[in-house]
Scaffold this motif. Sequence first.
Motif, PDB file in Angstrom:
ATOM      1  N   PHE A 115      -2.966  13.146  -8.304  1.00  0.00           N
ATOM      2  CA  PHE A 115      -1.893  12.206  -8.665  1.00  0.00           C
ATOM      3  C   PHE A 115      -0.528  12.902  -8.649  1.00  0.00           C
ATOM      4  CE2 PHE A 115      -4.986   9.412 -11.365  1.00  0.00           C
ATOM      5  CZ  PHE A 115      -5.546   8.927 -10.196  1.00  0.00           C
ATOM      6  N   GLN A 116      -0.553  14.185  -9.011  1.00  0.00           N
ATOM      7  CA  GLN A 116       0.681  14.955  -8.981  1.00  0.00           C
ATOM      8  C   GLN A 116       1.281  14.975  -7.574  1.00  0.00           C
ATOM      9  OE1 GLN A 116      -0.301  18.721 -10.674  1.00  0.00           O
ATOM     10  NE2 GLN A 116       1.407  18.577 -12.108  1.00  0.00           N
ATOM     11  N   LYS A 117       0.389  15.044  -6.591  1.00  0.00           N
ATOM     12  CA  LYS A 117       0.830  15.110  -5.196  1.00  0.00           C
ATOM     13  C   LYS A 117       1.116  13.740  -4.602  1.00  0.00           C
ATOM     14  CE  LYS A 117      -2.764  17.786  -3.962  1.00  0.00           C
ATOM     15  NZ  LYS A 117      -3.780  18.373  -3.104  1.00  0.00           N
ATOM     16  N   THR A 118       0.773  12.694  -5.353  1.00  0.00           N
ATOM     17  CA  THR A 118       0.868  11.336  -4.800  1.00  0.00           C
ATOM     18  C   THR A 118       2.320  10.862  -4.716  1.00  0.00           C
ATOM     19  OG1 THR A 118      -1.344  10.758  -5.556  1.00  0.00           O
ATOM     20  CG2 THR A 118       0.178   8.930  -5.170  1.00  0.00           C
ATOM     21  N   ARG A 119       2.759  10.563  -3.495  1.00  0.00           N
ATOM     22  CA  ARG A 119       4.139  10.071  -3.325  1.00  0.00           C
ATOM     23  C   ARG A 119       4.176   8.583  -3.016  1.00  0.00           C
ATOM     24  NH1 ARG A 119       6.923  13.949   0.474  1.00  0.00           N
ATOM     25  NH2 ARG A 119       6.180  15.976  -0.213  1.00  0.00           N
ATOM     26  N   GLN A 120       3.094   8.061  -2.487  1.00  0.00           N
ATOM     27  CA  GLN A 120       2.960   6.609  -2.372  1.00  0.00           C
ATOM     28  C   GLN A 120       1.486   6.229  -2.353  1.00  0.00           C
ATOM     29  OE1 GLN A 120       5.522   7.457   0.452  1.00  0.00           O
ATOM     30  NE2 GLN A 120       3.855   8.829   0.935  1.00  0.00           N
ATOM     31  N   VAL A 121       1.259   4.922  -2.500  1.00  0.00           N
ATOM     32  CA  VAL A 121      -0.113   4.434  -2.618  1.00  0.00           C
ATOM     33  C   VAL A 121      -0.332   3.292  -1.635  1.00  0.00           C
ATOM     34  CG1 VAL A 121      -1.814   3.397  -4.189  1.00  0.00           C
ATOM     35  CG2 VAL A 121      -0.173   5.068  -5.078  1.00  0.00           C
ATOM     36  N   HIS A 122      -1.463   3.335  -0.930  1.00  0.00           N
ATOM     37  CA  HIS A 122      -1.903   2.206  -0.114  1.00  0.00           C
ATOM     38  C   HIS A 122      -3.134   1.595  -0.784  1.00  0.00           C
ATOM     39  CE1 HIS A 122       0.063   3.748   3.889  1.00  0.00           C
ATOM     40  NE2 HIS A 122       0.949   3.390   2.975  1.00  0.00           N
ATOM     41  N   GLU A 155      -7.249  -6.793   7.946  1.00  0.00           N
ATOM     42  CA  GLU A 155      -6.030  -6.561   8.730  1.00  0.00           C
ATOM     43  C   GLU A 155      -5.785  -5.062   8.883  1.00  0.00           C
ATOM     44  OE1 GLU A 155      -3.874  -8.565  10.430  1.00  0.00           O
ATOM     45  OE2 GLU A 155      -5.485  -9.995  10.100  1.00  0.00           O
ATOM     46  N   TYR A 156      -5.852  -4.374   7.779  1.00  0.00           N
ATOM     47  CA  TYR A 156      -5.561  -2.935   7.779  1.00  0.00           C
ATOM     48  C   TYR A 156      -6.387  -2.179   8.818  1.00  0.00           C
ATOM     49  CZ  TYR A 156      -5.574   1.909   6.176  1.00  0.00           C
ATOM     50  OH  TYR A 156      -5.489   3.273   6.132  1.00  0.00           O
ATOM     51  N   ARG A 157      -7.668  -2.488   8.867  1.00  0.00           N
ATOM     52  CA  ARG A 157      -8.572  -1.667   9.681  1.00  0.00           C
ATOM     53  C   ARG A 157      -8.329  -1.832  11.173  1.00  0.00           C
ATOM     54  NH1 ARG A 157     -14.567  -4.429   9.696  1.00  0.00           N
ATOM     55  NH2 ARG A 157     -14.824  -2.815  11.283  1.00  0.00           N
ATOM     56  N   TYR A 158      -7.632  -2.887  11.563  1.00  0.00           N
ATOM     57  CA  TYR A 158      -7.346  -3.067  12.988  1.00  0.00           C
ATOM     58  C   TYR A 158      -5.891  -2.783  13.337  1.00  0.00           C
ATOM     59  CZ  TYR A 158     -11.980  -5.129  12.890  1.00  0.00           C
ATOM     60  OH  TYR A 158     -13.321  -5.317  12.702  1.00  0.00           O
ATOM     61  N   ARG A 159      -5.133  -2.278  12.369  1.00  0.00           N
ATOM     62  CA  ARG A 159      -3.750  -1.869  12.659  1.00  0.00           C
ATOM     63  C   ARG A 159      -3.739  -0.409  13.076  1.00  0.00           C
ATOM     64  NH1 ARG A 159       0.129  -1.213   9.218  1.00  0.00           N
ATOM     65  NH2 ARG A 159      -1.057  -1.284   7.269  1.00  0.00           N
ATOM     66  N   HIS A 160      -2.561   0.094  13.279  1.00  0.00           N
ATOM     67  CA  HIS A 160      -2.393   1.522  13.500  1.00  0.00           C
ATOM     68  C   HIS A 160      -1.476   2.028  12.401  1.00  0.00           C
ATOM     69  CE1 HIS A 160      -4.361   1.313  17.429  1.00  0.00           C
ATOM     70  NE2 HIS A 160      -3.824   0.099  17.462  1.00  0.00           N
ATOM     71  N   PRO A 161      -2.029   2.160  11.184  1.00  0.00           N
ATOM     72  CA  PRO A 161      -1.169   2.450  10.034  1.00  0.00           C
ATOM     73  C   PRO A 161      -0.509   3.825  10.161  1.00  0.00           C
ATOM     74  CG  PRO A 161      -3.434   1.957   9.353  1.00  0.00           C
ATOM     75  CD  PRO A 161      -3.450   2.128  10.833  1.00  0.00           C
ATOM     76  N   VAL A 162       0.730   3.882   9.724  1.00  0.00           N
ATOM     77  CA  VAL A 162       1.441   5.156   9.659  1.00  0.00           C
ATOM     78  C   VAL A 162       1.319   5.631   8.221  1.00  0.00           C
ATOM     79  CG1 VAL A 162       3.689   6.257   9.873  1.00  0.00           C
ATOM     80  CG2 VAL A 162       3.023   4.438  11.483  1.00  0.00           C
ATOM     81  N   VAL A 163       0.785   6.829   8.049  1.00  0.00           N
ATOM     82  CA  VAL A 163       0.505   7.309   6.698  1.00  0.00           C
ATOM     83  C   VAL A 163       1.431   8.472   6.353  1.00  0.00           C
ATOM     84  CG1 VAL A 163      -1.281   8.246   5.168  1.00  0.00           C
ATOM     85  CG2 VAL A 163      -1.900   6.593   6.954  1.00  0.00           C
ATOM     86  N   PRO A 164       2.446   8.227   5.542  1.00  0.00           N
ATOM     87  CA  PRO A 164       3.344   9.317   5.156  1.00  0.00           C
ATOM     88  C   PRO A 164       2.598  10.370   4.324  1.00  0.00           C
ATOM     89  CG  PRO A 164       4.232   7.171   4.493  1.00  0.00           C
ATOM     90  CD  PRO A 164       2.809   6.949   4.895  1.00  0.00           C
ATOM     91  N   GLU A 165       3.115  11.580   4.331  1.00  0.00           N
ATOM     92  CA  GLU A 165       2.501  12.667   3.564  1.00  0.00           C
ATOM     93  C   GLU A 165       2.416  12.300   2.087  1.00  0.00           C
ATOM     94  OE1 GLU A 165       4.264  16.532   4.635  1.00  0.00           O
ATOM     95  OE2 GLU A 165       3.468  17.170   2.689  1.00  0.00           O
ATOM     96  N   GLY A 166       1.332  12.669   1.463  1.00  0.00           N
ATOM     97  CA  GLY A 166       1.203  12.423   0.020  1.00  0.00           C
ATOM     98  C   GLY A 166       0.806  10.997  -0.314  1.00  0.00           C
ATOM     99  N   THR A 167       0.130  10.322   0.599  1.00  0.00           N
ATOM    100  CA  THR A 167      -0.265   8.936   0.313  1.00  0.00           C
ATOM    101  C   THR A 167      -1.697   8.891  -0.220  1.00  0.00           C
ATOM    102  OG1 THR A 167       1.137   8.192   2.127  1.00  0.00           O
ATOM    103  CG2 THR A 167      -0.425   6.592   1.245  1.00  0.00           C
ATOM    104  N   LEU A 168      -1.862   8.193  -1.333  1.00  0.00           N
ATOM    105  CA  LEU A 168      -3.188   7.986  -1.926  1.00  0.00           C
ATOM    106  C   LEU A 168      -3.749   6.660  -1.421  1.00  0.00           C
ATOM    107  CD1 LEU A 168      -5.305   8.843  -4.157  1.00  0.00           C
ATOM    108  CD2 LEU A 168      -3.960   7.424  -5.745  1.00  0.00           C
ATOM    109  N   PHE A 169      -5.012   6.667  -1.025  1.00  0.00           N
ATOM    110  CA  PHE A 169      -5.675   5.464  -0.520  1.00  0.00           C
ATOM    111  C   PHE A 169      -6.584   4.904  -1.601  1.00  0.00           C
ATOM    112  CE2 PHE A 169      -9.072   3.244   1.775  1.00  0.00           C
ATOM    113  CZ  PHE A 169      -8.340   2.444   2.648  1.00  0.00           C
ATOM    114  N   VAL A 170      -6.368   3.654  -1.977  1.00  0.00           N
ATOM    115  CA  VAL A 170      -7.143   3.044  -3.064  1.00  0.00           C
ATOM    116  C   VAL A 170      -7.845   1.784  -2.558  1.00  0.00           C
ATOM    117  CG1 VAL A 170      -7.038   2.020  -5.388  1.00  0.00           C
ATOM    118  CG2 VAL A 170      -5.481   3.887  -4.778  1.00  0.00           C
ATOM    119  N   THR A 171      -9.150   1.700  -2.771  1.00  0.00           N
ATOM    120  CA  THR A 171      -9.856   0.444  -2.491  1.00  0.00           C
ATOM    121  C   THR A 171     -10.225  -0.216  -3.813  1.00  0.00           C
ATOM    122  OG1 THR A 171     -11.971   1.620  -2.406  1.00  0.00           O
ATOM    123  CG2 THR A 171     -10.870   1.185  -0.301  1.00  0.00           C
ATOM    124  N   LEU A 172     -10.245  -1.546  -3.784  1.00  0.00           N
ATOM    125  CA  LEU A 172     -10.670  -2.329  -4.946  1.00  0.00           C
ATOM    126  C   LEU A 172     -11.810  -3.219  -4.500  1.00  0.00           C
ATOM    127  CD1 LEU A 172      -7.141  -3.641  -6.052  1.00  0.00           C
ATOM    128  CD2 LEU A 172      -8.345  -1.615  -6.882  1.00  0.00           C
TER     129      LEU A 172
END
Length: 363
Positions: A46-53, A86-103
């Motif tokens: 979490f310390q390294k987390t700069r954004q969340v998807h 939608e997400y899985r068929y895009r070409h997401p750009v992932v900035p450094e420090g992004t945390l991936f969260v599924t619900l």
Amino acid sequence: SKGEYRHYMLKEIFEQPKVIEAALEGRMSASSVLVESFGPDAQALFQKTRQVHIIACGTSYHAGLVARYWLERYAGVPVQVEVASEYRYRHPVVPEGTLFVTLSQSGETADTLAALRFAKTLGYVGTLAICNVPGSSLVRESDMSLMTRAGPEIGVASTKAFTTQLIALLLLTLSVSKAKGQPEQPEILAGLQALPSLCQQVLGLDAQIEALSQAFAEKHHALFLGRGAHYPIALEGALKLKEISYIHAEAYPAGELKHGPLALVDSEMPVISVAPNDELLEKLKSNLQEVRARGGQLFVFADRKVGISAQEDIRVLELPEVHEALAPLLYTLPLQLLSYHVAVLKGTDVDQPRNLAKSVTVE
Ligand code: F6R
């Protein structure tokens, strides 16, 4: 078993005070959130987390939409929320420090699982699953997990799984904030502790909501309005109504009304609005006037203090005062009860709505 309840859905709605308590158990104290609840690596991650998807489907997606408001406001972290298909068929750009969260309630939803597998190839700082089923695929394949502890959810329409996801997401918000060295938020922590009993009070409105539901039995459409974090709550209210009562329902952020949907409003259109006592209240009130001026029938769930009074064309149900951050949780309950009672009136199969499955394991 359903015990004294007529349907699993009703039983699960009424279990919410208890499961919310369970979801909080051992994860916070009066003055602090326990970051380790998310696992031994959580603090460093979490310390390294700069954004969340945040990625999910259906009701779980709506929980993610609420979390965006929380994480941005209370942890200062930018958030994107998207449906898994939608997400899985895009070409997401992932900035450094992004945390991936599924619900996910089930942890087996095919699109959400595929999104996680895809995300693992994209250089995220870590993956977190917020899930109701221990040992599910999503949990096994994520770096970290937090169980929502809602217990088995039998009704196809998700209720207690949603509110416990919101609890988990608020704990995530407070944990990310704390790990980043920001001050603790004692009012929210206190609010969380008081929440089960507030939920119990709101469930006490059941008979009044049942009476209100009569007005919907003959309706073919309904409009749900909310602002801010209550826009996703309006979305969730509309989803519940359509899936179990088969009434066509749509949700709009109240400010979008005059950009199109106002054209639908006439005396046949019930408009349901959630009006907590927050900074957007005055704006919401003026949106409600726009509905009244077109003869729309208003149903308002409002904070006792906001002073929206019942009139011929406005029915008001008052909710107890609650910390602003926790209002989305509390205001979910009357919308669940409303859709439940409308469905019962219409005689649909509440626990097993047509065409739907509890766990969507095919895409
Ligand atoms: C609606 C509902 C569905 C699920 C969706 C995701 O009441 O239950 O929209 O929320 O199918 O399921 P999970 O959370 O198991 O991934």
